[in-house]
Motif scaffolding. Structure first.
Motif, PDB file in Angstrom:
ATOM      1  N   UNK A 104      39.259  36.535  24.371  1.00 20.74           N
ATOM      2  CA  UNK A 104      40.515  37.272  24.173  1.00 20.74           C
ATOM      3  C   UNK A 104      40.940  38.099  25.375  1.00 20.74           C
ATOM      4  N   UNK A 105      40.696  37.574  26.572  1.00 20.72           N
ATOM      5  CA  UNK A 105      41.130  38.243  27.811  1.00 20.72           C
ATOM      6  C   UNK A 105      42.049  37.279  28.556  1.00 20.72           C
ATOM      7  N   UNK A 106      42.741  37.751  29.573  1.00 19.59           N
ATOM      8  CA  UNK A 106      43.583  36.824  30.344  1.00 19.59           C
ATOM      9  C   UNK A 106      42.730  35.857  31.167  1.00 19.59           C
ATOM     10  N   UNK A 107      43.297  34.737  31.573  1.00 18.35           N
ATOM     11  CA  UNK A 107      42.542  33.816  32.434  1.00 18.35           C
ATOM     12  C   UNK A 107      42.261  34.462  33.790  1.00 18.35           C
ATOM     13  N   UNK A 108      41.197  34.020  34.456  1.00 16.93           N
ATOM     14  CA  UNK A 108      40.934  34.512  35.809  1.00 16.93           C
ATOM     15  C   UNK A 108      39.533  35.045  36.029  1.00 16.93           C
ATOM     16  N   UNK A 109      38.673  34.968  35.006  1.00 16.72           N
ATOM     17  CA  UNK A 109      37.282  35.405  35.174  1.00 16.72           C
ATOM     18  C   UNK A 109      36.396  34.423  34.429  1.00 16.72           C
ATOM     19  N   UNK A 110      35.443  33.839  35.136  1.00 15.45           N
ATOM     20  CA  UNK A 110      34.557  32.878  34.482  1.00 15.45           C
ATOM     21  C   UNK A 110      33.145  33.453  34.394  1.00 15.45           C
ATOM     22  N   UNK A 166      21.065  44.817  47.673  1.00 14.32           N
ATOM     23  CA  UNK A 166      22.201  45.427  48.388  1.00 14.32           C
ATOM     24  C   UNK A 166      23.513  44.780  47.979  1.00 14.32           C
ATOM     25  N   UNK A 167      24.623  45.468  48.250  1.00 13.39           N
ATOM     26  CA  UNK A 167      25.945  44.914  47.949  1.00 13.39           C
ATOM     27  C   UNK A 167      26.695  44.614  49.240  1.00 13.39           C
ATOM     28  N   UNK A 168      27.185  43.394  49.337  1.00 20.30           N
ATOM     29  CA  UNK A 168      27.988  43.026  50.496  1.00 20.30           C
ATOM     30  C   UNK A 168      29.354  42.542  50.042  1.00 20.30           C
ATOM     31  N   UNK A 169      30.353  42.798  50.876  1.00 24.05           N
ATOM     32  CA  UNK A 169      31.690  42.277  50.608  1.00 24.05           C
ATOM     33  C   UNK A 169      31.695  40.773  50.834  1.00 24.05           C
ATOM     34  N   UNK A 170      32.090  40.046  49.815  1.00 27.45           N
ATOM     35  CA  UNK A 170      32.249  38.604  49.949  1.00 27.45           C
ATOM     36  C   UNK A 170      33.710  38.221  49.793  1.00 27.45           C
ATOM     37  N   UNK A 171      34.320  38.707  48.720  1.00 28.21           N
ATOM     38  CA  UNK A 171      35.764  38.524  48.516  1.00 28.21           C
ATOM     39  C   UNK A 171      36.237  39.727  47.712  1.00 28.21           C
ATOM     40  N   UNK A 172      37.533  39.925  47.624  1.00 25.44           N
ATOM     41  CA  UNK A 172      38.050  41.021  46.805  1.00 25.44           C
ATOM     42  C   UNK A 172      38.013  40.591  45.353  1.00 25.44           C
ATOM     43  N   UNK A 173      37.212  41.288  44.566  1.00 20.64           N
ATOM     44  CA  UNK A 173      37.118  40.947  43.153  1.00 20.64           C
ATOM     45  C   UNK A 173      38.487  41.010  42.491  1.00 20.64           C
ATOM     46  N   UNK A 174      38.649  40.260  41.405  1.00 25.13           N
ATOM     47  CA  UNK A 174      39.936  40.272  40.683  1.00 25.13           C
ATOM     48  C   UNK A 174      39.916  41.485  39.745  1.00 25.13           C
ATOM     49  N   UNK A 175      40.113  42.638  40.366  1.00 31.79           N
ATOM     50  CA  UNK A 175      39.810  43.945  39.762  1.00 31.79           C
ATOM     51  C   UNK A 175      40.427  44.142  38.377  1.00 31.79           C
ATOM     52  N   UNK A 176      41.726  43.896  38.254  1.00 34.51           N
ATOM     53  CA  UNK A 176      42.374  44.151  36.955  1.00 34.51           C
ATOM     54  C   UNK A 176      41.847  43.216  35.879  1.00 34.51           C
ATOM     55  N   UNK A 177      41.546  41.984  36.277  1.00 34.70           N
ATOM     56  CA  UNK A 177      40.987  41.034  35.301  1.00 34.70           C
ATOM     57  C   UNK A 177      39.582  41.487  34.891  1.00 34.70           C
ATOM     58  N   UNK A 178      38.859  42.105  35.818  1.00 34.32           N
ATOM     59  CA  UNK A 178      37.524  42.603  35.466  1.00 34.32           C
ATOM     60  C   UNK A 178      37.617  43.804  34.532  1.00 34.32           C
ATOM     61  N   UNK A 179      38.637  44.659  34.716  1.00 32.14           N
ATOM     62  CA  UNK A 179      38.853  45.731  33.722  1.00 32.14           C
ATOM     63  C   UNK A 179      39.038  45.090  32.340  1.00 32.14           C
ATOM     64  N   UNK A 180      39.862  44.053  32.309  1.00 33.06           N
ATOM     65  CA  UNK A 180      40.129  43.380  31.028  1.00 33.06           C
ATOM     66  C   UNK A 180      38.835  42.824  30.444  1.00 33.06           C
ATOM     67  N   UNK A 181      38.004  42.221  31.290  1.00 32.62           N
ATOM     68  CA  UNK A 181      36.734  41.663  30.802  1.00 32.62           C
ATOM     69  C   UNK A 181      35.770  42.765  30.346  1.00 32.62           C
ATOM     70  N   UNK A 182      35.786  43.891  31.047  1.00 28.23           N
ATOM     71  CA  UNK A 182      34.945  45.025  30.626  1.00 28.23           C
ATOM     72  C   UNK A 182      35.323  45.437  29.198  1.00 28.23           C
ATOM     73  N   UNK A 183      36.631  45.441  28.926  1.00 25.38           N
ATOM     74  CA  UNK A 183      37.126  45.816  27.596  1.00 25.38           C
ATOM     75  C   UNK A 183      36.827  44.708  26.576  1.00 25.38           C
ATOM     76  N   UNK A 184      37.006  43.451  26.967  1.00 24.59           N
ATOM     77  CA  UNK A 184      36.737  42.324  26.059  1.00 24.59           C
ATOM     78  C   UNK A 184      35.258  42.318  25.663  1.00 24.59           C
ATOM     79  N   UNK A 185      34.381  42.648  26.615  1.00 28.57           N
ATOM     80  CA  UNK A 185      32.948  42.674  26.302  1.00 28.57           C
ATOM     81  C   UNK A 185      32.616  43.869  25.404  1.00 28.57           C
TER      82      UNK A 185
END
Ligand SMILES: *Cc1c(COP(=O)(O)O)cnc(C)c1O
Length: 372
Positions: free
Chosen positions: A195-201, A239-258
């Motif tokens: 029940x979240x928008x597309x864009x996070x697998x 450690x954390x390294x920059x690989x790509x810019x996360x799809x931040x708003x979609x991840x907020x949505x996934x945090x809420x969906x979870x």
């Protein structure tokens, strides 16, 4: 911008939970800010519960279900590795194509749509071909088949084979136990049961899949999906390294969906989806409509395939549902094209009132064609 408000009862996307949509309007954070890492940690924890795994190697691939598919295939296979693909619908076909693009040796276990594989068939295929990976689709949304996974993981482990599974349209709606079933790698989707928008697998690699990744002799051919690098961003290796810019708003949505998943509990979600599935089929059979999948044990709860009766125009019924009810019902796809309708029972839409509306639309659509 004007966007019509439709009830999406096809195989996805489904309508998102209002709280999930609202989460997307929160202010952006930098993709390397500590509060963002905290949200990513929370997501990984939620995914462990959703997948039923203790593996620390969970993350969201930035992209739709296909991104997870490509991540699993490109990381697990090196050129020349063999993969046996359960191909009983469009998703298996796509994995054959994808694995071929990464120069793997593909064994296409093609069968007609409408059924799954028995453990005997899979054991036979694994023993005959001795692949590196066996790939299966738990919920074949093009045909409405539910693949039974019990025993498959243990058989794979015994033969030194990795088990990779697509759960894009099934995860959260039907039981899935990554660790207990011995699944080594899995990807899913955000816009179906979750029940979240597309864009996070949602993706997970178990211990044996991680070993295969570590033991590779060649680089992963895709930079964007290389889990050594994406995993670094998600903190898999410390450690954390920059690989790509996360799809931040979609991840907020996934945090809420979870949060919805953990709040409701998996058992309750499985029961809710099954109850709607039973309500749907009770109503459809009253209308004289029949399931496309002959074996009741192989009928998928989350995406239901309904045979189009002789003399009925399936597209006209789909259009009738949209015009009269603002309701999406889908036609077939791949092997089921022209032969079925597909009704999704997915996440926020898995409610009795929505099933009642779907049944009303079928009744009215059949009447309109003089078939009732
Ligand atoms: C929808 C679906 C996919 C593809 O997902 P996208 O989000 O459209 O990329 C893959 N596998 C299955 C089983 C699906 O139902």
């Amino acid at each position: 911008m004007v966007v019509p408000d439709r009830l999406l009862m096809g195989p996805g996307p489904s309508n998102a939970y209002p709280a999930v949509l609202a989460a997307q309007t929160l202010p952006l954070l930098g993709h390397m800010h500590p509060p963002m890492f905290k949200i990513m940690d929370d997501i990984q924890e939620g995914l462990r519960y959703l997948f039923q795994t203790d593996s620390k190697n969970t993350l969201l691939v930035s992209g739709s279900g296909h991104a997870g598919m490509e991540a699993v295939i490109s990381n697990l296979l090196e050129a020349g590795d063999k993969i046996v693909v359960g191909n009983n619908g469009i998703w298996g076909s796509r994995v054959c194509d994808l694995a071929d693009r990464y120069n793997a040796e593909v064994v296409d276990l093609h069968v007609e749509g409408g059924r799954g594989y028995t453990l005997d068939e899979l054991t036979n295929a694994v023993e005959t071909h001795k692949p590196a990976v066996l790939f299966l689709v738990q919920g074949e949304s093009s045909t409405g088949v539910h693949q039974n996974l019990a025993g498959v993981g243990a058989m794979c482990k015994k033969n030194g084979v990795l088990l990779a599974v697509d759960t894009v349209c099934s995860l959260g709606g039907v039981p899935f136990f990554a660790d207990a079933w011995g699944v080594d790698a899995m990807y899913s989707g955000s816009q179906k049961v979750l029940g979240a928008p597309p864009g996070a697998s949602p993706l997970f690699f178990g211990e044996r899949a991680m070993k295969k990744l570590a033991d590779r002799k060649t680089k992963v051919a895709s930079y964007y999906f290389d889990l050594n690098l994406v995993g670094d961003y998600w903190g898999w290796f410390g450690k954390r390294f920059y690989h790509h810019t996360g799809t931040i708003s979609t991840w907020y949505a996934m945090r809420e969906a979870l949060a919805v998943v953990t709040g409701q509990g998996l058992e309750s979600m499985w029961l809710q989806h099954r109850a709607c599935h039973e309500q749907l089929w009770a109503g459809l059979s009253e209308l004289g409509l029949e399931p496309y999948v002959p074996n009741p044990d192989e009928r998928l709860v989350t995406v239901n395939t309904i045979k189009v009766p002789e003399g009925v125009d399936p597209v006209a019924l789909v259009n009738h549902a949209m015009t009269k009810y603002n309701l999406e019902i889908a036609g077939g796809l791949g092997p089921s094209a022209g032969k079925v309708w597909r009704v999704g029972i997915l996440g926020a839409n898995a409610k009795p009132a929505n099933i009642t509306l779907v049944l009303e639309a079928f009744k009215s659509g059949l009447k309109e064609q003089g078939k009732l």
